[in-house]
Design a protein around this motif. Sequence first.
Motif, PDB file in Angstrom:
ATOM      1  N   ILE A  46       0.796  -1.272   0.029  1.00 29.65           N
ATOM      2  CA  ILE A  46      -0.125   0.167   0.070  1.00 29.65           C
ATOM      3  C   ILE A  46       0.827   1.099  -0.057  1.00 29.65           C
ATOM      4  N   GLU A  47       0.536   1.998  -0.834  1.00 27.76           N
ATOM      5  CA  GLU A  47       1.286   3.475  -1.082  1.00 27.76           C
ATOM      6  C   GLU A  47       0.618   4.256  -0.005  1.00 27.76           C
ATOM      7  N   ALA A  48       1.002   4.690   1.082  1.00 27.49           N
ATOM      8  CA  ALA A  48       0.369   5.332   2.153  1.00 27.49           C
ATOM      9  C   ALA A  48       0.598   6.570   2.271  1.00 27.49           C
ATOM     10  N   ALA A  49       1.814   7.245   1.825  1.00 26.90           N
ATOM     11  CA  ALA A  49       2.082   8.588   1.959  1.00 26.90           C
ATOM     12  C   ALA A  49       2.950   9.285   1.128  1.00 26.90           C
ATOM     13  N   SER A  50       3.092  10.485   1.070  1.00 23.93           N
ATOM     14  CA  SER A  50       4.185  11.065   0.195  1.00 23.93           C
ATOM     15  C   SER A  50       4.894  12.350   0.862  1.00 23.93           C
ATOM     16  N   PHE A  51       6.185  11.951   0.953  1.00 29.96           N
ATOM     17  CA  PHE A  51       6.890  13.290   1.771  1.00 29.96           C
ATOM     18  C   PHE A  51       7.752  13.883   0.553  1.00 29.96           C
ATOM     19  N   VAL A  52       6.565  14.834   0.005  1.00 33.34           N
ATOM     20  CA  VAL A  52       6.918  15.803  -0.638  1.00 33.34           C
ATOM     21  C   VAL A  52       6.627  17.050  -0.218  1.00 33.34           C
TER      22      VAL A  52
END
Length: 307
Positions: A46-52
């Motif tokens: 699961i791609e849970a988040a994005s640290f952008v």
Amino acid sequence: MTLPREVRLVEMSPRDGLQNEAGPLIATDIKTELINRLGDSGLGHIEAASFVSPRWVPQMGDAAEVMAGIRRRPDVRHAALTPNLKGFENALAAGVNEVAVFAAASESFSRHNINCSIADSLARFYPVMEAAREHDIPVRGYVSTVLGCPYEGDIDPQQVARVAGELADMGCHEISLGDTIGTGTPLKAKRMLAAVTQKVRVERLAAHFHDTYGQALANLFAVLEEGVSVIDASVAGLGGCPYAQGASGNVATEDVLYLLDGLGIRTGVNLDSLAATGDWISRQLERPNGSKTGQALGATRQGAADG
Ligand code: HMG
Ligand code: MG
């Protein structure tokens, strides 16, 4: 015709699905409940988040809180996007199991999405790869605009192959091929894949198709026939891309699962449970369920309840 016996579904809804949601920020506890429910239905990646940068993508600004709030389980890989070393360090501190770097096959899309050229983006990923190796974190690589660009139109399959090849060579264990704006059709998808597999073995490739023109399932079937066995999808068809105007969500996970179940391809995911989550998140976001399968199963459940 040979189809894979097993497919790994990579669930995109918490990241690709929510990053572009208009309106107020989505509450962190809705995101964590979504991720927990997805894991409960059998999704193991699961791609849970994005640290952008939260200035670029405000909906992902609570990535660390999301990671801290979810139920961790040994059978689920919780991944996150990291465009640079800063993102990687934040993702590492938050305890992700996998990170992903993302490049594009189109120069204009690269500049709009991550504010630099393709070459600069790839150069920026090397320190991320090195840090990830040090910490034993696997890295996924994305190539966007593999079947068309919102600014440049058609994209040369050789250019897709070059970028995919460099990501693989720098150590990405898997390369996800993004039809960012969903303009692909099956023969185009096959031609693009034929070029990419000259550089990267098909076992290391994933299909990440958006469904803007309703072609995603047909395109997926086309690449399944060529041996692709990893598919990115988003429950209820949630999502879009902030730097690709008009792009709609990823293909709906329920629709992909219905197709794979029908083909006798194993995934380990339970369709009823997943469809219930698709209904639930659509209600939370007050938007119609974008999955045809989800709608059909919802109508069947409603019919049964009405007697
Ligand atoms: P920039 O403005 O060129 O970056 O953005 P910068 O290095 O000049 O830094 C500017 C400011 O951002 C600084 O803060 C940095 O600290 C901060 P200031 O000093 O001004 O206060 N910053 C960060 N903050 C938090 N986390 C970070 C980070 N990096 C810098 N990681 C940057 C360059 C890449 C950061 C920016 O363009 C960005 O965040 N872009 C993200 C775009 C995005 O998330 N797009 C959607 C995901 S990709 C996608 O959806 C496609 C995919 O689904 C596949 C497909 O469908 O094709 C994957
Ligand atoms: Mg995408």
